[in-house]
Design a protein around this motif. Sequence first.
Motif, PDB file in Angstrom:
ATOM      1  N   TYR A 114     -28.278  19.504 -28.970  1.00 37.80           N
ATOM      2  CA  TYR A 114     -27.576  20.622 -28.660  1.00 37.80           C
ATOM      3  C   TYR A 114     -26.584  20.484 -27.964  1.00 37.80           C
ATOM      4  O   TYR A 114     -26.283  19.736 -26.923  1.00 37.80           O
ATOM      5  CB  TYR A 114     -28.722  21.615 -27.715  1.00 37.80           C
ATOM      6  CG  TYR A 114     -30.045  21.952 -28.407  1.00 37.80           C
ATOM      7  CD1 TYR A 114     -30.253  22.918 -28.958  1.00 37.80           C
ATOM      8  CD2 TYR A 114     -31.023  20.880 -28.527  1.00 37.80           C
ATOM      9  CE1 TYR A 114     -31.370  23.162 -29.867  1.00 37.80           C
ATOM     10  CE2 TYR A 114     -32.291  21.304 -29.182  1.00 37.80           C
ATOM     11  CZ  TYR A 114     -32.250  22.289 -29.701  1.00 37.80           C
ATOM     12  OH  TYR A 114     -33.489  22.639 -30.430  1.00 37.80           O
ATOM     13  N   VAL A 115     -25.283  21.324 -28.389  1.00 39.83           N
ATOM     14  CA  VAL A 115     -24.042  21.035 -27.523  1.00 39.83           C
ATOM     15  C   VAL A 115     -23.392  22.506 -27.110  1.00 39.83           C
ATOM     16  O   VAL A 115     -23.318  23.280 -27.917  1.00 39.83           O
ATOM     17  CB  VAL A 115     -22.934  20.683 -28.749  1.00 39.83           C
ATOM     18  CG1 VAL A 115     -21.475  20.362 -27.989  1.00 39.83           C
ATOM     19  CG2 VAL A 115     -23.442  18.968 -29.220  1.00 39.83           C
ATOM     20  N   ALA A 116     -23.578  22.533 -25.912  1.00 35.29           N
ATOM     21  CA  ALA A 116     -23.324  23.764 -25.110  1.00 35.29           C
ATOM     22  C   ALA A 116     -22.044  23.959 -24.439  1.00 35.29           C
ATOM     23  O   ALA A 116     -21.787  22.963 -23.666  1.00 35.29           O
ATOM     24  CB  ALA A 116     -24.453  24.434 -24.428  1.00 35.29           C
ATOM     25  N   GLY A 117     -21.067  24.889 -24.603  1.00 37.51           N
ATOM     26  CA  GLY A 117     -19.921  25.423 -23.979  1.00 37.51           C
ATOM     27  C   GLY A 117     -18.795  24.474 -24.342  1.00 37.51           C
ATOM     28  O   GLY A 117     -18.828  23.830 -25.313  1.00 37.51           O
ATOM     29  N   SER A 140     -25.654  24.160 -37.222  1.00 29.63           N
ATOM     30  CA  SER A 140     -25.860  25.785 -37.152  1.00 29.63           C
ATOM     31  C   SER A 140     -25.394  26.322 -35.767  1.00 29.63           C
ATOM     32  O   SER A 140     -25.177  25.342 -34.927  1.00 29.63           O
ATOM     33  CB  SER A 140     -27.136  26.059 -37.579  1.00 29.63           C
ATOM     34  OG  SER A 140     -27.903  25.493 -36.703  1.00 29.63           O
ATOM     35  N   PHE A 141     -25.481  27.409 -35.471  1.00 30.78           N
ATOM     36  CA  PHE A 141     -25.164  27.852 -34.166  1.00 30.78           C
ATOM     37  C   PHE A 141     -26.372  28.841 -33.579  1.00 30.78           C
ATOM     38  O   PHE A 141     -27.153  29.432 -34.445  1.00 30.78           O
ATOM     39  CB  PHE A 141     -23.851  29.070 -34.217  1.00 30.78           C
ATOM     40  CG  PHE A 141     -22.702  28.435 -34.679  1.00 30.78           C
ATOM     41  CD1 PHE A 141     -21.800  27.830 -33.646  1.00 30.78           C
ATOM     42  CD2 PHE A 141     -22.041  28.378 -35.817  1.00 30.78           C
ATOM     43  CE1 PHE A 141     -20.585  27.290 -33.995  1.00 30.78           C
ATOM     44  CE2 PHE A 141     -20.974  27.883 -36.372  1.00 30.78           C
ATOM     45  CZ  PHE A 141     -20.230  27.353 -35.173  1.00 30.78           C
ATOM     46  N   GLY A 142     -26.404  28.453 -32.327  1.00 27.34           N
ATOM     47  CA  GLY A 142     -27.647  29.296 -31.618  1.00 27.34           C
ATOM     48  C   GLY A 142     -27.046  30.493 -30.740  1.00 27.34           C
ATOM     49  O   GLY A 142     -25.808  30.700 -30.628  1.00 27.34           O
ATOM     50  N   ALA A 143     -27.833  31.123 -30.229  1.00 31.01           N
ATOM     51  CA  ALA A 143     -27.739  32.212 -29.219  1.00 31.01           C
ATOM     52  C   ALA A 143     -26.463  31.391 -28.314  1.00 31.01           C
ATOM     53  O   ALA A 143     -26.510  30.684 -27.877  1.00 31.01           O
ATOM     54  CB  ALA A 143     -28.633  32.843 -28.562  1.00 31.01           C
ATOM     55  N   SER A 144     -25.380  32.544 -27.942  1.00 26.68           N
ATOM     56  CA  SER A 144     -24.188  31.827 -27.009  1.00 26.68           C
ATOM     57  C   SER A 144     -24.737  31.736 -25.650  1.00 26.68           C
ATOM     58  O   SER A 144     -25.679  32.718 -25.308  1.00 26.68           O
ATOM     59  CB  SER A 144     -23.044  32.880 -26.747  1.00 26.68           C
ATOM     60  OG  SER A 144     -22.346  32.564 -28.360  1.00 26.68           O
ATOM     61  N   MET A 145     -24.288  31.091 -24.616  1.00 29.63           N
ATOM     62  CA  MET A 145     -24.761  31.045 -23.642  1.00 29.63           C
ATOM     63  C   MET A 145     -24.303  32.546 -22.637  1.00 29.63           C
ATOM     64  O   MET A 145     -23.660  33.109 -23.271  1.00 29.63           O
ATOM     65  CB  MET A 145     -23.958  29.688 -22.551  1.00 29.63           C
ATOM     66  CG  MET A 145     -24.698  28.487 -22.796  1.00 29.63           C
ATOM     67  SD  MET A 145     -24.236  27.378 -21.599  1.00 29.63           S
ATOM     68  CE  MET A 145     -22.246  27.163 -21.918  1.00 29.63           C
ATOM     69  N   PRO A 146     -24.992  32.671 -21.560  1.00 35.52           N
ATOM     70  CA  PRO A 146     -24.568  34.119 -20.801  1.00 35.52           C
ATOM     71  C   PRO A 146     -23.177  34.102 -20.604  1.00 35.52           C
ATOM     72  O   PRO A 146     -22.717  35.029 -20.293  1.00 35.52           O
ATOM     73  CB  PRO A 146     -25.534  34.022 -19.504  1.00 35.52           C
ATOM     74  CG  PRO A 146     -26.706  33.197 -20.067  1.00 35.52           C
ATOM     75  CD  PRO A 146     -26.103  32.231 -20.716  1.00 35.52           C
ATOM     76  N   ALA A 147     -22.559  32.980 -20.229  1.00 36.40           N
ATOM     77  CA  ALA A 147     -21.055  32.948 -19.859  1.00 36.40           C
ATOM     78  C   ALA A 147     -20.434  31.670 -20.336  1.00 36.40           C
ATOM     79  O   ALA A 147     -21.316  30.542 -20.580  1.00 36.40           O
ATOM     80  CB  ALA A 147     -20.986  32.915 -18.370  1.00 36.40           C
TER      81      ALA A 147
END
Length: 394
Positions: A114-117, A140-147
């Motif tokens: 998982y690679v976020a932001g 693939s893409f997951g749900a975006s972070m809240p910010a």
Amino acid sequence: GWYVDDVAITTAGGCQVTGTPTAPIATATATATQCGTGPSWSVGPTYTPGVYVVQGGVNPSNGDFYVAGGQDATNIPYANVNRFNPATNTFSPLAPLPVAVGQAAVGVTGTKMYVAGGYASTGAVTSTLQIYDVASNAWSFGASMPAAVEAGAGVIHNNKFYVIGGDDFTNVVSSNYVYDIAAGTWSTGASLPAGRSNLNGTAVGNYIYVVGGVIGAGFEADDALLRYDPAANTWTTLTPMGVAGYGNYAGVSPYEGGSKLFVLAGGDTGFQPIDRTRIYDIATDTWSEGPQELEPRMAHAQGTLLDGRIIVVAGYSGSSAYETSNILLPGTACVTPSPVPPSRHASRRPQRSSVNGCTIRRGVRSRCGCAVMVLPSSRTKPMSLTTSAQFQPW
């Protein structure tokens, strides 16, 4: 056992008992205590291209170490993804990120990464979640972070992916975003005690630990250690590293089976790293000095391999992005080997004797009518017997 040991026993009947000398009874052999060596660094394989502000994680299923993204010394984000195989001591390229990012939070499970932001190639901070599938080597893409957040700590714990702290490019933040891997949704955990960016974290047991970073409006380097309890949803401030003025992009991973944390101290506010390492004892909340790194390093990827070795990859030298990796070899403890036991057969094999040519063994009557006994091997005192004697050891 009883043995005849070079003795002559004369009985009242005139029979002469002669003994065959026996070998000494075998005894346990003690081995001296042998003290091992302390942990030491070795040079690992080259990592290209050289990047910094990068994170990685160890796959608990196959033991490989995955590294994603990063920026070069001119702050251009990269889409490169690589896997380190501990068995072959090599990096191999994987499918690149769909969105090139540096300063992203990274977490690895047995099947996904998982690679976020992070800081994107568009020149802006992103909230995108990119998910890599180990089996298919595809993204693939997951749900975006809240910010949108960059430079936060990425940690996997109990099937959840945490993105803790970071900044929005202008200000440090204290957010704690929690991605439920099974549900594919984000929630918010307890915030950090204060805003903190450029930090890294790891999970040990029931807790998450985050170390170092920068704080305040001036992004000043800080050497704090904080512990998060996901069950209680609370933070605890622990004893700091003891490297005041450093901690910017420090690295952390479990050490000695999870009883300790191993930390590269990172850099100062001006992004000048040091080569010091620190070891945190979880049980006593105390720090000690670790083995000096081979080169000053900050903003690198770090992980503890399944065999206990620690790998540090890429990072920043103070002027350029590293293409190097180094591996910490754990030390060996002092051990006292167990005594070598004697041979069972050597200590118990009875010896034969003869009485006037009659072969005898323990406590039997010979054909010449002499009652005999076999003495312990340590008894060499001659004695006279009668055929009716009751034999007792000395």
